[in-house]
Design an enzyme around this catalytic site. Structure first.
Site, PDB file in Angstrom:
ATOM      1  N   PRO A  94      22.383  14.936  30.919  1.00  0.00           N
ATOM      2  CA  PRO A  94      23.753  14.805  31.404  1.00  0.00           C
ATOM      3  C   PRO A  94      24.274  13.368  31.283  1.00  0.00           C
ATOM      4  CG  PRO A  94      22.369  15.930  33.024  1.00  0.00           C
ATOM      5  CD  PRO A  94      21.455  15.389  31.972  1.00  0.00           C
ATOM      6  N   ASP A 178      37.175  24.537  11.095  1.00  0.00           N
ATOM      7  CA  ASP A 178      36.792  24.448  12.509  1.00  0.00           C
ATOM      8  C   ASP A 178      37.828  23.654  13.300  1.00  0.00           C
ATOM      9  OD1 ASP A 178      34.507  25.874  12.408  1.00  0.00           O
ATOM     10  OD2 ASP A 178      33.169  24.177  12.189  1.00  0.00           O
TER      11      ASP A 178
HETATM   12  O1  LIG Z   1      21.074  19.171  32.059  1.00  0.00           O
HETATM   13  C1  LIG Z   1      21.038  18.779  30.911  1.00  0.00           C
HETATM   14  O2  LIG Z   1      19.835  18.476  30.264  1.00  0.00           O
HETATM   15  C2  LIG Z   1      18.641  18.718  31.031  1.00  0.00           C
HETATM   16  C3  LIG Z   1      18.332  17.534  31.901  1.00  0.00           C
HETATM   17  C4  LIG Z   1      17.862  16.350  31.312  1.00  0.00           C
HETATM   18  C5  LIG Z   1      17.616  15.232  32.117  1.00  0.00           C
HETATM   19  C6  LIG Z   1      17.822  15.305  33.498  1.00  0.00           C
HETATM   20  C7  LIG Z   1      18.287  16.503  34.060  1.00  0.00           C
HETATM   21  C8  LIG Z   1      18.539  17.615  33.260  1.00  0.00           C
HETATM   22  C9  LIG Z   1      22.271  18.562  30.126  1.00  0.00           C
HETATM   23  C10 LIG Z   1      23.576  18.728  30.577  1.00  0.00           C
HETATM   24  N1  LIG Z   1      24.410  18.409  29.568  1.00  0.00           N
HETATM   25  N2  LIG Z   1      23.659  18.075  28.499  1.00  0.00           N
HETATM   26  C11 LIG Z   1      22.345  18.140  28.815  1.00  0.00           C
END
Ligand SMILES: O=C(OCc1ccccc1)c1cn[nH]c1
Length: 252
Positions: A94, A178
């Protein structure tokens, strides 16, 4: 393109064997290799996580395991032809930079991608630091929300990139059309689409689309894309370069 994915849930990637990506694999356009992170653990419980330094909730993924796994996968994956080849490492998180069509197009040019989806609260940050000097390491976000793990994000990224590879999509030009592809409709949302029958439950297809006037149809589609974009994603219009905006304004 060679794709390596290291995960504690490699079975999560079974869907990659179906649909577009599945065909690309059959054709050899996409060579996807899955790896179980726990194969590089040395304890009987195959532990991959531990409590976070500094306290706080959740667990953090241990650096040692990831280090051994990435080293092994990079070593195994090196093409004989080019022993100096290194993959581009993609870490869904995130806190990463936004994954957009532009980033997908950039990834589609890479010969080798290595995905390291995290679980728990993430991977010990020293892993990205360790490989950041040797590989290109991209921390990317597919959206502003938190998933239980990066595996779903890897599926999204692999599909967005896979469909851009030559021969993966039946009708190549649809990639050019797209929403976010560069060119006339760049940064505009897709307008409405229709197919037969011409009337369905009393709903008619817009007359212009049945007219055969390709110029008028292209204009109608662009106006619809503008209308929908300004309605749903006005901030995207700010991205449009001025002449694209002028071109639209001149007509309405
Ligand atoms: O939750 C996600 O990845 C998993 C993840 C990685 C690191 C810490 C917590 C969670 C994510 C959300 N948007 N893009 C990726």
């Amino acid at each position: 393109m060679r794709v390596d994915i290291i995960s504690i849930f490699p079975e999560y990637f079974a869907p990659l064997d179906v649909s577009l990506v599945g065909k690309a694999r059959e054709r050899g356009t996409l060579d996807i290799r899955l790896h179980q992170l726990r194969d590089w653990t040395r304890d009987v419980h195959k532990t991959v996580d531990d409590t976070p330094y500094g306290g706080g909730p959740g667990m953090v993924m241990k650096p040692e395991i990831w280090g051994e796994a990435i080293d092994a996968v990079v070593e195994q994956g090196r093409p004989e032809a080019d022993p100096a080849a290194l993959p581009r490492m993609i870490v869904p998180t995130p806190s990463g930079r936004p994954f957009t069509q532009e980033v997908a197009l950039d990834y589609a040019k890479e010969p080798w991608l290595l995905f390291t989806p995290a679980r728990y609260e993430g991977i010990d940050s020293r892993v990205m630091a360790e490989y950041g000097s040797r590989l290109r390491v991209d921390e990317v976000s597919i959206g502003d929300y938190v998933l239980a793990g990066g595996e779903a994000a890897v599926l999204v990224i692999v599909e967005a990139v896979g469909r851009l590879l030559p021969g993966v999509l039946g009708n190549a030009c649809s990639v050019a059309d797209d929403s976010f592809a560069p060119g006339a409709m760049a940064n505009l949302l897709e307008g409405p689409v229709y197919t037969k029958p011409p009337v369905w439950r009393g709903h008619e297809v817009p007359e212009i689309l049945l007219s055969g006037h390709h110029g008028k149809i292209a204009r109608w589609r662009r106006d619809e894309a503008f209308r929908r974009t300004s309605d749903k994603r006005p901030e995207l219009l700010a991205r449009l370069d001025s002449d694209a905006l002028d071109a639209h304004d001149r007509r309405v």
